[in-house]
Design a protein around this motif. Structure first.
Motif, PDB file in Angstrom:
ATOM      1  N   ASN A  99      -2.891 -86.911   2.120  1.00 14.27           N
ATOM      2  CA  ASN A  99      -3.732 -85.965   2.858  1.00 14.27           C
ATOM      3  C   ASN A  99      -3.060 -85.517   4.155  1.00 14.27           C
ATOM      4  N   ILE A 100      -2.405 -86.445   4.837  1.00 17.74           N
ATOM      5  CA  ILE A 100      -1.681 -86.084   6.065  1.00 17.74           C
ATOM      6  C   ILE A 100      -0.581 -85.094   5.742  1.00 17.74           C
ATOM      7  N   SER A 101       0.162 -85.363   4.675  1.00 16.25           N
ATOM      8  CA  SER A 101       1.261 -84.475   4.296  1.00 16.25           C
ATOM      9  C   SER A 101       0.770 -83.062   4.012  1.00 16.25           C
ATOM     10  N   ALA A 102      -0.352 -82.960   3.316  1.00 16.70           N
ATOM     11  CA  ALA A 102      -0.904 -81.627   3.003  1.00 16.70           C
ATOM     12  C   ALA A 102      -1.356 -80.902   4.264  1.00 16.70           C
ATOM     13  N   GLU A 103      -1.995 -81.618   5.181  1.00 12.83           N
ATOM     14  CA  GLU A 103      -2.450 -80.982   6.417  1.00 12.83           C
ATOM     15  C   GLU A 103      -1.270 -80.564   7.290  1.00 12.83           C
ATOM     16  N   HIS A 167      -1.309 -73.722  18.482  1.00 15.93           N
ATOM     17  CA  HIS A 167      -2.717 -73.317  18.377  1.00 15.93           C
ATOM     18  C   HIS A 167      -3.358 -73.889  17.109  1.00 15.93           C
ATOM     19  N   ARG A 168      -2.595 -73.958  16.012  1.00 16.80           N
ATOM     20  CA  ARG A 168      -3.156 -74.531  14.790  1.00 16.80           C
ATOM     21  C   ARG A 168      -3.453 -76.020  14.964  1.00 16.80           C
ATOM     22  N   LEU A 169      -2.547 -76.736  15.609  1.00 10.74           N
ATOM     23  CA  LEU A 169      -2.778 -78.163  15.833  1.00 10.74           C
ATOM     24  C   LEU A 169      -3.935 -78.382  16.799  1.00 10.74           C
ATOM     25  N   TYR A 170      -4.015 -77.562  17.835  1.00 12.34           N
ATOM     26  CA  TYR A 170      -5.111 -77.682  18.792  1.00 12.34           C
ATOM     27  C   TYR A 170      -6.458 -77.443  18.106  1.00 12.34           C
ATOM     28  N   PRO A 278      -4.903 -84.063  28.482  1.00 15.56           N
ATOM     29  CA  PRO A 278      -5.890 -83.251  27.749  1.00 15.56           C
ATOM     30  C   PRO A 278      -5.258 -82.539  26.550  1.00 15.56           C
ATOM     31  N   HIS A 279      -6.085 -82.228  25.576  1.00 16.90           N
ATOM     32  CA  HIS A 279      -5.605 -81.511  24.399  1.00 16.90           C
ATOM     33  C   HIS A 279      -5.120 -80.104  24.751  1.00 16.90           C
ATOM     34  N   GLU A 280      -5.598 -79.572  25.872  1.00 17.32           N
ATOM     35  CA  GLU A 280      -5.196 -78.216  26.279  1.00 17.32           C
ATOM     36  C   GLU A 280      -3.707 -78.100  26.571  1.00 17.32           C
ATOM     37  N   VAL A 281      -3.020 -79.237  26.715  1.00 14.58           N
ATOM     38  CA  VAL A 281      -1.587 -79.169  26.965  1.00 14.58           C
ATOM     39  C   VAL A 281      -0.857 -78.516  25.791  1.00 14.58           C
ATOM     40  N   LEU A 282      -1.474 -78.534  24.609  1.00 11.35           N
ATOM     41  CA  LEU A 282      -0.851 -77.920  23.441  1.00 11.35           C
ATOM     42  C   LEU A 282      -0.778 -76.407  23.559  1.00 11.35           C
ATOM     43  N   ILE A 283      -1.767 -75.803  24.187  1.00 11.18           N
ATOM     44  CA  ILE A 283      -1.818 -74.342  24.252  1.00 11.18           C
ATOM     45  C   ILE A 283      -1.529 -73.802  25.650  1.00 11.18           C
ATOM     46  N   GLU A 284      -1.512 -74.676  26.659  1.00 10.56           N
ATOM     47  CA  GLU A 284      -1.211 -74.249  28.033  1.00 10.56           C
ATOM     48  C   GLU A 284      -0.208 -75.203  28.679  1.00 10.56           C
ATOM     49  N   PRO A 285       0.934 -75.411  28.065  1.00  9.66           N
ATOM     50  CA  PRO A 285       1.882 -76.387  28.622  1.00  9.66           C
ATOM     51  C   PRO A 285       2.405 -76.008  30.000  1.00  9.66           C
ATOM     52  N   GLY A 286       2.545 -74.703  30.258  1.00  7.60           N
ATOM     53  CA  GLY A 286       3.078 -74.268  31.546  1.00  7.60           C
ATOM     54  C   GLY A 286       2.214 -74.672  32.725  1.00  7.60           C
ATOM     55  N   LYS A 287       0.905 -74.705  32.545  1.00  6.52           N
ATOM     56  CA  LYS A 287       0.010 -75.074  33.646  1.00  6.52           C
ATOM     57  C   LYS A 287       0.181 -76.535  34.035  1.00  6.52           C
TER      58      LYS A 287
END
Length: 461
Positions: A99-103, A167-170, A278-287
């Protein structure tokens, strides 16, 4: 709203309130703060937000500036196993891995390649990539891991991933794994023309511009170029490798082998030792990179866009080409000279030296930059039948009661000689040297058995 999200939301509200007070304090203190040799303020009101989580005081990193000022170079996070167990499944390791591999294939563009030994305290790990490129691993199992799964992505794996993986992982974590913990995240910004250097970072540290608390962080100059001009590269470290925040400013181009390169990389390594990432680091790493140190606020206000991935990949390939040609010339030139003197033509020399089975240099393999080039079957694509009852019970038994492993018994030389005298049949055969060591319990002895004897009582009926 779950417990983790409540911590983040409370911290965000506290951070916003604190930011207003900090700005006012900084404005009132600016008239009295001494200026650095770069014309900037040597100190200012600058701190991080503190919250309580799991009974201890932790920090929420500050967010400032533009979210596009950095990219993610390394990522590690953990989730619980139940995230990858479907309602119609028992939850065996094979099912979870499939299941992990498919995701992962949907999110990153590649799945799990093969099973390996345990990593990071986990009983089993699965490699991402193929035999020649390493995208990272997924680890699971183990009595002390509390049913967690560890995901580790290398810089190579994140470069090769499909565009938009952040964004997909977030979104996946937000929808299916809100309790996921990011345990490490490396953020980076490249200065291809050397607009910021290790020397400038050292000057800023001396001026207190890397001081986000009352105590100046430790720093270290690494590399022979600080004392000599050998073009091997300089590195400047800020902080300790054991701390939650560790910055390194180094000459990336020279690290890759280009002695004339001006390419400098600024990296921030964050670990969740006494902070919550925070999870937001995935989509806003620059901040999060900008908010790490006071000096980064002004630096990444000017350089607020990270180098685009295609440009970064091209730069890595160019440096790799130059590096390979440099050492290929050094190694092959004598052989070419010899063949020329022997009267070989250019085409004959190429035919003589070229190995048709040779592959591209590892650093220049297409799969190192694009996962579309790995031609392997992932674990979830094998479509193996479910395990039978016996295998399932054996797996569950090994997890509940792992088999004990006894250390090998070492025998001293005198013990070995004494044992050898015992097991040889008679003096006559010993004198001839034809007797083979024999165990009185009916087993011929190999050299390993002689050095590590195991005595078993003969069962009687």
């Amino acid at each position: 709203m779950n417990k983790y999200q409540m911590h983040i939301e409370t911290a965000r509200q506290m951070a916003e309130a604190h930011a207003g007070r900090a700005e006012g304090a900084a404005a009132s203190a600016s008239a009295y703060a001494p200026a650095s040799n770069t014309g900037r303020l040597a100190s200012e009101a600058y701190s991080h937000t503190l919250v309580m989580a799991d009974g201890k005081l932790v920090e929420i990193p500050l967010k400032k500036g533009s979210g596009t000022a950095a990219f993610i170079d390394t990522l590690t996070f953990t989730v619980t196993e139940d995230v990858f167990i479907r309602p119609d499944q028992i939850g065996t390791e094979e099912e979870i891995a499939a299941n992990i591999s498919a995701e992962l294939l949907e999110i990153m563009g590649y799945g799990l390649f093969c099973q390996q030994n345990g990593r990071n305290g986990y009983a089993t790990s699965y490699k991402m990539g193929d035999k020649k490129v390493n995208y990272g691993f997924v680890a699971m199992g183990g009595q002390n891991q509390r049913g967690s799964i560890c995901f580790y992505f290398t810089g190579e794996g994140l470069v090769a991933a499909k565009n938009g993986w952040e964004h997909r992982l977030y979104s996946y974590i937000k929808d299916y794994a809100p309790f996921a913990r990011i345990t490490r995240c490396d953020l980076a910004h490249d200065f291809l023309n050397g607009d910021y250097t290790p020397e400038q970072a050292k000057q800023d540290w001396e001026a207190g511009l890397y001081t986000s608390r009352h105590t100046k962080p430790v720093a270290e100059c690494v590399g022979s170029d600080w004392l000599t001009n050998e073009n091997r590269g300089k590195t400047f470290y800020v902080g300790s490798r054991k701390s939650s925040r560790f910055a390194r400013i180094y000459e990336k181009g020279k690290q890759l082998g280009d002695t004339d390169s001006a390419w400098v990389r600024v990296e921030l390594e964050m670990k969740n030792k006494d902070i919550i990432i925070p999870h937001e680091v995935l989509i806003e790493p620059g901040k999060f990179l900008t908010g790490a140190y006071p000096v980064f606020i002004e630096l990444f206000q000017k350089f607020n866009e990270a180098i685009a991935k295609p440009e970064r990949v091209k730069k890595m390939q160019d440096v790799g080409h130059e590096h390979v040609l440099k050492y290929a010339s050094m190694q092959v030139s004598p052989a070419i000279k010899m063949l020329q003197q022997m009267g070989f033509t250019d085409s004959q020399i190429v035919e003589c030296l070229l190995n048709d089975r040779a592959d591209l240099p590892k650093r220049l393999m297409p799969a190192a930059f694009d996962c579309d080039y790995i031609n392997v079957a992932f674990i979830h694509q094998y479509k193996r039948l479910p395990v039978n009852e016996h295998e399932l019970l054996q797996q569950l038994g090994d997890e509940l009661c792992p088999p004990q492993r006894y250390p090998k018994q070492k025998t001293a030389q005198q013990q070995y000689l004494h044992h050898l005298q015992k097991v040889l049949p008679n003096a006559e055969e010993r004198a001839k040297g034809t007797a083979r060591p024999y165990d009185p319990y009916g087993h011929y002895l190999t050299p390993h058995n002689i050095l590590n004897p195991k005595y078993h009582r003969k069962e009687t009926t």
